[in-house]
Design a protein around this motif. Structure first.
Motif, PDB file in Angstrom:
ATOM      1  N   VAL A  62      52.733  54.629  41.883  1.00 23.24           N
ATOM      2  CA  VAL A  62      53.906  53.904  42.368  1.00 23.24           C
ATOM      3  C   VAL A  62      53.644  53.461  43.802  1.00 23.24           C
ATOM      4  N   GLY A  63      53.798  52.170  44.055  1.00 20.52           N
ATOM      5  CA  GLY A  63      53.518  51.597  45.366  1.00 20.52           C
ATOM      6  C   GLY A  63      52.073  51.163  45.531  1.00 20.52           C
ATOM      7  N   GLY A  64      51.209  51.548  44.579  1.00 22.15           N
ATOM      8  CA  GLY A  64      49.808  51.125  44.614  1.00 22.15           C
ATOM      9  C   GLY A  64      49.689  49.679  44.159  1.00 22.15           C
ATOM     10  N   SER A  65      48.496  49.149  44.269  1.00 18.20           N
ATOM     11  CA  SER A  65      48.297  47.738  43.931  1.00 18.20           C
ATOM     12  C   SER A  65      47.043  47.557  43.098  1.00 18.20           C
ATOM     13  N   PHE A  66      46.875  46.336  42.617  1.00 18.25           N
ATOM     14  CA  PHE A  66      45.636  45.975  41.914  1.00 18.25           C
ATOM     15  C   PHE A  66      45.197  44.594  42.362  1.00 18.25           C
ATOM     16  N   SER A  67      43.909  44.342  42.145  1.00 16.39           N
ATOM     17  CA  SER A  67      43.317  43.033  42.420  1.00 16.39           C
ATOM     18  C   SER A  67      42.234  42.802  41.377  1.00 16.39           C
ATOM     19  N   PHE A  68      42.338  41.696  40.647  1.00 12.45           N
ATOM     20  CA  PHE A  68      41.378  41.331  39.627  1.00 12.45           C
ATOM     21  C   PHE A  68      40.813  39.956  40.019  1.00 12.45           C
ATOM     22  N   ARG A  72      36.095  31.122  38.061  1.00  9.13           N
ATOM     23  CA  ARG A  72      36.307  30.263  36.904  1.00  9.13           C
ATOM     24  C   ARG A  72      36.265  28.820  37.385  1.00  9.13           C
ATOM     25  N   ASN A  73      35.474  28.004  36.742  1.00 11.63           N
ATOM     26  CA  ASN A  73      35.362  26.588  37.113  1.00 11.63           C
ATOM     27  C   ASN A  73      35.057  26.422  38.602  1.00 11.63           C
ATOM     28  N   GLU A  74      34.120  27.222  39.081  1.00  8.41           N
ATOM     29  CA  GLU A  74      33.671  27.187  40.479  1.00  8.41           C
ATOM     30  C   GLU A  74      34.801  27.496  41.466  1.00  8.41           C
ATOM     31  N   GLN A  75      35.807  28.197  41.012  1.00  9.04           N
ATOM     32  CA  GLN A  75      36.938  28.576  41.863  1.00  9.04           C
ATOM     33  C   GLN A  75      37.148  30.085  41.732  1.00  9.04           C
ATOM     34  N   ILE A  76      37.400  30.754  42.854  1.00 11.63           N
ATOM     35  CA  ILE A  76      37.689  32.182  42.834  1.00 11.63           C
ATOM     36  C   ILE A  76      39.196  32.360  42.695  1.00 11.63           C
ATOM     37  N   ILE A  77      39.581  33.149  41.700  1.00 18.69           N
ATOM     38  CA  ILE A  77      40.985  33.431  41.432  1.00 18.69           C
ATOM     39  C   ILE A  77      41.174  34.934  41.557  1.00 18.69           C
ATOM     40  N   ASP A  78      42.169  35.341  42.322  1.00 21.10           N
ATOM     41  CA  ASP A  78      42.443  36.765  42.511  1.00 21.10           C
ATOM     42  C   ASP A  78      43.849  37.052  42.004  1.00 21.10           C
ATOM     43  N   TYR A  79      43.922  37.745  40.874  1.00 25.41           N
ATOM     44  CA  TYR A  79      45.198  38.180  40.320  1.00 25.41           C
ATOM     45  C   TYR A  79      45.577  39.477  41.019  1.00 25.41           C
ATOM     46  N   VAL A  80      46.778  39.537  41.551  1.00 31.36           N
ATOM     47  CA  VAL A  80      47.199  40.693  42.332  1.00 31.36           C
ATOM     48  C   VAL A  80      48.564  41.170  41.849  1.00 31.36           C
ATOM     49  N   GLY A  81      48.852  42.435  42.156  1.00 31.17           N
ATOM     50  CA  GLY A  81      50.156  42.967  41.814  1.00 31.17           C
ATOM     51  C   GLY A  81      50.373  44.327  42.417  1.00 31.17           C
ATOM     52  N   GLU A  82      51.599  44.784  42.288  1.00 33.17           N
ATOM     53  CA  GLU A  82      51.994  46.093  42.787  1.00 33.17           C
ATOM     54  C   GLU A  82      52.617  46.873  41.639  1.00 33.17           C
ATOM     55  N   TYR A  83      52.268  48.154  41.561  1.00 33.01           N
ATOM     56  CA  TYR A  83      52.824  49.029  40.528  1.00 33.01           C
ATOM     57  C   TYR A  83      54.180  49.579  40.981  1.00 33.01           C
ATOM     58  N   PHE A  84      55.178  49.465  40.109  1.00 35.10           N
ATOM     59  CA  PHE A  84      56.507  50.012  40.385  1.00 35.10           C
ATOM     60  C   PHE A  84      56.779  51.263  39.565  1.00 35.10           C
ATOM     61  N   ILE A  85      56.277  51.300  38.335  1.00 36.09           N
ATOM     62  CA  ILE A  85      56.370  52.490  37.494  1.00 36.09           C
ATOM     63  C   ILE A  85      54.999  52.749  36.893  1.00 36.09           C
ATOM     64  N   ALA A  97      50.655  38.141  40.022  1.00 34.32           N
ATOM     65  CA  ALA A  97      50.614  36.853  40.725  1.00 34.32           C
ATOM     66  C   ALA A  97      49.173  36.466  41.005  1.00 34.32           C
ATOM     67  N   VAL A  98      48.986  35.217  41.333  1.00 36.71           N
ATOM     68  CA  VAL A  98      47.709  34.756  41.876  1.00 36.71           C
ATOM     69  C   VAL A  98      47.847  34.879  43.380  1.00 36.71           C
ATOM     70  N   GLU A  99      46.820  35.415  44.037  1.00 37.64           N
ATOM     71  CA  GLU A  99      46.924  35.774  45.455  1.00 37.64           C
ATOM     72  C   GLU A  99      47.553  34.688  46.316  1.00 37.64           C
ATOM     73  N   GLU A 100      47.124  33.454  46.148  1.00 37.78           N
ATOM     74  CA  GLU A 100      47.653  32.397  47.021  1.00 37.78           C
ATOM     75  C   GLU A 100      49.138  32.139  46.785  1.00 37.78           C
ATOM     76  N   ASN A 101      49.674  32.600  45.638  1.00 40.63           N
ATOM     77  CA  ASN A 101      51.101  32.434  45.339  1.00 40.63           C
ATOM     78  C   ASN A 101      51.782  33.784  45.179  1.00 40.63           C
ATOM     79  N   SER A 102      51.312  34.797  45.876  1.00 46.21           N
ATOM     80  CA  SER A 102      51.788  36.164  45.622  1.00 46.21           C
ATOM     81  C   SER A 102      53.270  36.359  45.940  1.00 46.21           C
ATOM     82  N   THR A 103      53.883  35.447  46.666  1.00 46.68           N
ATOM     83  CA  THR A 103      55.321  35.558  46.900  1.00 46.68           C
ATOM     84  C   THR A 103      56.109  35.105  45.663  1.00 46.68           C
TER      85      THR A 103
END
Length: 156
Positions: A62-68, A72-85, A97-103
């Motif tokens: 809880v409160g921890g995060s992830f980053s994947f 892809r297609n010569e672009q770096i994509i970072d999927y991010v999130g926070e664990y609530f349960i 979310a995708v990092e650049e749009n994490s809000t």
């Protein structure tokens, strides 16, 4: 709304629900969601789409995060999130979310129910308003990932 074999025609759909029964224990299926070595086998990489996995990091508490991170297609994509349960092996709740749009994150709930010698997984993916035009694509992505996870859990 549960999307399945039915046609997804409502492009304003704000929630996707998908169920899958895995021939594995709830604990094994739950672990596949938090173990980086297993995540890289079913959620990302060439078994899913043309991409290279760069980094998979989880802090499944809880409160921890992830980053994947993938390329892809010569672009770096970072999927991010926070664990609530994090309630093994019954429930995971996190943002997505995708990092650049994490809000502008989505909210994902994954329930794991023991069903004899299997696990019934129910995923509810609540879409943020920026993703409302793509429910069918998101549903198909999860369905494809679950098919690959089934193979990973079977040792294939």
């Amino acid at each position: 709304m549960i999307l399945g074999d039915t046609d997804v025609s409502d492009e304003t759909q704000s929630q996707i629900q998908i169920e899958h029964v895995f021939k594995a224990s709830a604990q094994r299926v739950f672990d596949a969601w938090i173990n980086p070595a297993i995540i890289r086998q079913w959620m990302f990489g060439t078994r899913i789409r043309e991409e290279t996995v760069l980094n998979i990091r989880t802090d499944a508490q809880v409160g921890g995060s992830f980053s994947f991170s993938v390329e892809r297609n010569e672009q770096i994509i970072d999927y991010v999130g926070e664990y609530f349960i994090v309630d093994p092996p019954q429930r995971l709740v996190f943002t997505w979310a995708v990092e650049e749009n994490s809000t502008e994150s989505d909210h994902v709930i994954v329930d794991f129910k023991s069903d004899k010698s299997a696990c019934r997984l129910t995923l509810v993916h609540n879409l943020n308003s920026h993703r409302l035009g793509h429910p069918a694509d998101i549903f198909q992505d999860w369905a494809k990932m679950f098919a690959v996870l089934e193979k990973v859990l079977a040792g294939r």
